[in-house]
Design a protein around this motif. Structure first.
Motif, PDB file in Angstrom:
ATOM      1  N   SER A 212       0.830  -1.210   0.000  1.00  0.00           N
ATOM      2  CA  SER A 212       0.000   0.000   0.000  1.00  0.00           C
ATOM      3  C   SER A 212       0.860   1.255   0.000  1.00  0.00           C
ATOM      4  N   PRO A 213       0.399   2.319  -0.675  1.00  0.00           N
ATOM      5  CA  PRO A 213       1.158   3.561  -0.700  1.00  0.00           C
ATOM      6  C   PRO A 213       1.429   4.076   0.706  1.00  0.00           C
ATOM      7  N   GLY A 214       2.665   4.481   0.944  1.00  0.00           N
ATOM      8  CA  GLY A 214       3.068   5.007   2.250  1.00  0.00           C
ATOM      9  C   GLY A 214       4.474   5.535   2.153  1.00  0.00           C
TER      10      GLY A 214
ATOM     11  N   GLY B 253      -5.095  -2.967  -7.916  1.00  0.00           N
ATOM     12  CA  GLY B 253      -5.106  -1.982  -6.837  1.00  0.00           C
ATOM     13  C   GLY B 253      -3.976  -0.990  -6.984  1.00  0.00           C
ATOM     14  N   VAL B 254      -3.883  -0.097  -6.015  1.00  0.00           N
ATOM     15  CA  VAL B 254      -2.859   0.954  -6.033  1.00  0.00           C
ATOM     16  C   VAL B 254      -1.773   0.613  -5.017  1.00  0.00           C
ATOM     17  N   TYR B 255      -0.544   0.619  -5.478  1.00  0.00           N
ATOM     18  CA  TYR B 255       0.598   0.251  -4.642  1.00  0.00           C
ATOM     19  C   TYR B 255       1.710   1.258  -4.811  1.00  0.00           C
TER      20      TYR B 255
ATOM     21  N   VAL C  35       6.213   7.314  -7.669  1.00  0.00           N
ATOM     22  CA  VAL C  35       4.827   7.329  -8.153  1.00  0.00           C
ATOM     23  C   VAL C  35       4.059   6.126  -7.615  1.00  0.00           C
ATOM     24  N   ASN C  36       2.728   6.269  -7.606  1.00  0.00           N
ATOM     25  CA  ASN C  36       1.872   5.122  -7.321  1.00  0.00           C
ATOM     26  C   ASN C  36       1.891   4.182  -8.520  1.00  0.00           C
ATOM     27  N   ILE C  37       1.754   2.916  -8.240  1.00  0.00           N
ATOM     28  CA  ILE C  37       1.706   1.929  -9.309  1.00  0.00           C
ATOM     29  C   ILE C  37       0.333   1.283  -9.272  1.00  0.00           C
TER      30      ILE C  37
HETATM   31  C1  LIG Z   1      -1.220   7.281  -4.199  1.00  0.00           C
HETATM   32  O1  LIG Z   1      -2.279   6.487  -3.728  1.00  0.00           O
HETATM   33  C2  LIG Z   1      -2.751   6.858  -2.457  1.00  0.00           C
HETATM   34  C3  LIG Z   1      -3.753   5.828  -2.002  1.00  0.00           C
HETATM   35  O2  LIG Z   1      -4.617   5.455  -3.018  1.00  0.00           O
HETATM   36  C4  LIG Z   1      -3.328   8.254  -2.514  1.00  0.00           C
HETATM   37  O3  LIG Z   1      -3.789   8.653  -1.242  1.00  0.00           O
HETATM   38  C5  LIG Z   1      -2.250   9.199  -2.996  1.00  0.00           C
HETATM   39  O4  LIG Z   1      -2.786  10.482  -3.157  1.00  0.00           O
HETATM   40  C6  LIG Z   1      -1.655   8.734  -4.315  1.00  0.00           C
HETATM   41  N1  LIG Z   1      -0.517   9.541  -4.659  1.00  0.00           N
HETATM   42  C7  LIG Z   1      -0.294   9.989  -5.883  1.00  0.00           C
HETATM   43  C8  LIG Z   1       0.952  10.786  -6.067  1.00  0.00           C
HETATM   44  O5  LIG Z   1      -1.066   9.775  -6.798  1.00  0.00           O
END
Ligand SMILES: *[C@@H]1O[C@H](CO)[C@@H](O)[C@H](O)[C@H]1NC(C)=O
Length: 661
Positions: free
Chosen positions: A391-393, A425-427, A444-446
């Motif tokens: 998970s994004p963190g 999903g978003v990772y 970046v989010n993947i």
């Molecule tokens: C990445 O994903 C998280 C959770 O979905 C979100 O809160 C965040 O804003 C996203 N960050 C970017 C740079 O898109």
């Protein structure tokens, strides 16, 4: 002598062939009997002619596993006998955990044909339950396939929007096996042994040690175990090493194994440690726990958020040999089966649409390179890097993450990685590389979508570094295993770990510090001392009298021929574990107030008492003002100030002093 040895090898070889032929006979594929399900008033029985599984209805607890002529391999006399899913939880406003065995209230046959039976036991929360029941809908599934020597179980946990907040403290499946049959436990090639009986842990047969999980066997039923320590935490494993573990009965020759074919649903990533099997005989598949991490890792469901997670499936595998023979044969066969299960992941058979099948998943590949030079910009390969999606963190947040799924692989020698079968999903992509400090995180989010492959190309990790290394202690690998692990007290031995690479799994090692350093604390001289011999594996408290403990201050002595007065030095302090500790750092003045640096109170991973050689990873980068340093001899004083218990302290991973750029 030589002849006799050759002859006995010959006999063992024949035995191996016989037994593998036998266990193959027990796993017929095509043409095997179909799977049947019998639904009774209070029981449901799944049977494929190899294994017969009996579950209570509608609760969904395992009351019977019939296999190879044994009517029931499970111990069902005790209240918590058999096999069951359980949970520890607490409403967010309450501290102590509530332990519940998860009991279904509704039952369904979800799928039924000759090749597969899947049954579901569900419990649904509603507001009338208030705080008496964990605010989750839980759907426990059991699956039996044709020709399969075992059964699968998985569960879907769902918290609906607007439902009460809660913390999830632990959840797992536990199996209690027959104690009159299963006496030999195996969790790794070099971690298997004859185990004590559950009665051996009771008063009259054992002596309680520093905490309730550890006992010394004074009068065990099997006299050969007299004087040994038993503690379930001595049998913990990292997720990445916990593919299969279980128990063997030698009469009849039967093995019972928990196979965890993927760690995607486990918390904390590949090096999170947890219990495996232990005295009971007990076999666990743990999905969420605070072990070796502390409460920071636990899922907190807040603000009425929607949350859903699929735990499992795990495979419960049974095997047998026709003769009372070498126990290792069943272990070898279980490992073989474990690799088959791992190779079949993600499984095709689960009927729940919440378990994404291979064709619904996506993948990511790339190559990780490392630049850890200040002078030149040469890339080195991210050799054997741990690379994962979670998970994004923040960088490193995955080690405390448990609400989502994680997907980890090891990169090859060139740093190339390929992560397959990732749930949509978003990772973020995370990585760490043995030999280098710190954590990589993708900027970046993947976003993983079905059937989609993302090639990330070359990724460059720049580990924290300001200047050239003046000196270093240890290896940056998130473990304290390379440091000095003392011999255990002869009084507190677990014989499995004598002459064993995992020396750190013995009871009481923390107290050896006071024996080894009776008059003064540890002093390490750069260039003369050897961290393998002269750096104790844990910076623990010093025992003082019978039950009191003192803070201790370690010293690192080093010479600087000259000090650059312009520019800042850097101390990299990487910890492999912290247990309710505060580490203060002082340069050349042991009484400076305040300290030049303090970590503040950190860590609840409890890895000292739990015989882990690491818990969570911490990296502190400390600016060292050149005025703190002297030309000639210098001393860094490391003080761990908290000293209420013998189990407090830190484990170092690696320490480095860098000159200014
Ligand atoms: C990445 O994903 C998280 C959770 O979905 C979100 O809160 C965040 O804003 C996203 N960050 C970017 C740079 O898109």
């Amino acid at each position: 002598m030589a002849l006799a040895r050759t002859a006995s090898h010959g006999i063992i070889f024949v035995a191996i062939l016989t037994n593998f032929a036998c266990s193959d006979d027990l796993r017929p594929a095509a043409g095997a009997a179909g799977v049947t399900v019998h639904v009774g008033l209070e029981y449901v029985v799944l049977d494929n002619g190899i294994v017969q599984l009996t579950l209570s209805k509608p609760e969904g607890s395992i009351t019977g596993v019939k296999y190879h002529g044994v009517d029931n391999v499970m111990e069902v006399k005790e209240e918590d006998g058999g096999g069951y899913w359980d949970i520890v939880w607490n409403p967010s406003n309450r501290d102590s955990g509530i332990f519940d065995i998860i009991l279904g209230t509704e039952f369904d046959v979800v799928q039924q044909d000759a090749n597969q039976v899947e049954v579901s036991f569900r419990t649904q929360w509603n507001p009338s339950h208030g705080g008496k029941l964990v605010p989750l809908n839980i759907d426990k599934r059991f699956v039996m396939l044709r020709g399969s020597s075992g059964f699968y179980t998985y569960a879907i946990y769902e918290h609906l929007q607007g439902w009460p907040e809660f913390n999830l403290g632990e959840t797992r499946v536990a199996f209690k096996l027959r104690k009159d049959r299963f006496h030999y436990m195996a969790i790794a090639d070099n971690r298997q042994r004859i185990m004590p009986m559950p009665e051996d842990r009771e008063a009259g047969r054992s002596q309680k040690l520093g905490y309730s999980e550890a006992v010394r066997l004074t009068n065990p039923i099997n006299a050969a175990l007299r004087g040994e320590v038993d503690d379930k935490y001595q049998y913990s494993s990292e997720n990445k090493d916990s593919l299969v573990h279980g128990w063997i009965s030698s009469d009849p020759s039967v093995g019972f194994w928990v196979i965890t074919p993927s760690n995607e649903f486990k918390s904390g990533g590949p090096v999170k440690q947890d219990l495996t099997s232990h005295v009971g005989p007990t076999c666990l598949a743990t999905f969420v726990s605070s072990h070796y991490a502390g409460d920071d890792i636990l899922p907190r469901i807040r603000n009425g958020e929607y949350w859903k997670k699929v735990f499992g499936p795990v495979f419960i595998y049974l095997n047998s040999a026709s003769t009372k023979s070498d126990l290792k044969l069943l272990w070898e066969d279980a490992k073989k089966q474990a690799r088959v299960e791992e190779g079949s992941w993600p499984y095709k058979f689960p009927a729940s649409k919440d378990f994404q099948k291979s064709e619904q998943r996506g993948s990511v590949s790339g190559r990780l390179l490392v630049v850890d030079e200040t002078a030149n910009k040469d890339y080195v390969n991210g050799n054997a890097a741990f690379v994962g999606l979670a998970s994004p963190g923040e960088a490193g947040s995955w080690q405390k993450e448990s609400k989502g799924y994680q997907f980890w692989v090891r990169a090859d020698a060139k740093g190339m990685f390929f992560i397959q079968n990732v749930r949509t999903g978003v990772y973020k992509l995370y990585a760490w590389v043995p030999g280098f400090i710190g954590d990589y995180k993708s900027s970046v989010n993947i976003t993983i979508t079905s059937r989609n492959h993302i090639n990330l190309g070359n990724l460059v990790y720049r580990p924290p570094r300001d200047g050239p290394t003046l000196w270093e202690i240890g290896i940056p690998d998130r473990s304290a295993a390379e440091f000095f692990v003392p011999d255990p007290y002869p009084y507190y031995i677990n014989r499995l770990y004598v002459n064993h690479p995992d020396r750190f799994r013995q009871y009481g090692l923390w107290e050896r510090y006071t024996d080894l350093y009776p008059d003064h604390d540890l002093m390490y001289t750069v260039g003369i001392s050897d961290y393998k011999k002269d750096w104790f594996y844990a910076h623990v408290t010093r025992k003082h009298g019978q039950a009191s403990y003192q803070a201790s201050t370690w010293q690192i002595k080093f010479r600087l021929n000259s000090v650059h007065r312009k520019g800042t030095y850097k101390l990299r302090l990487a910890l492999a574990s912290a247990v309710l500790s505060e580490l203060q750092v002082r340069f050349n003045n042991p009484t400076a107030q305040p300290a030049d640096f303090t970590t503040g109170l950190i860590g609840r991973d409890n890895s000292i008492a739990r015989h882990g050689i690491h818990g969570l990873y911490w990296l502190f980068s400390i600016d060292v003002d050149s005025s703190w340093l002297l030309e000639g001899d210098n001393v860094i004083f490391l003080t761990q100030t908290r000293s209420e218990t013998p189990f407090q302290g830190v484990m170092y991973d690696y320490i480095r002093l860098e000159a200014p750029a």
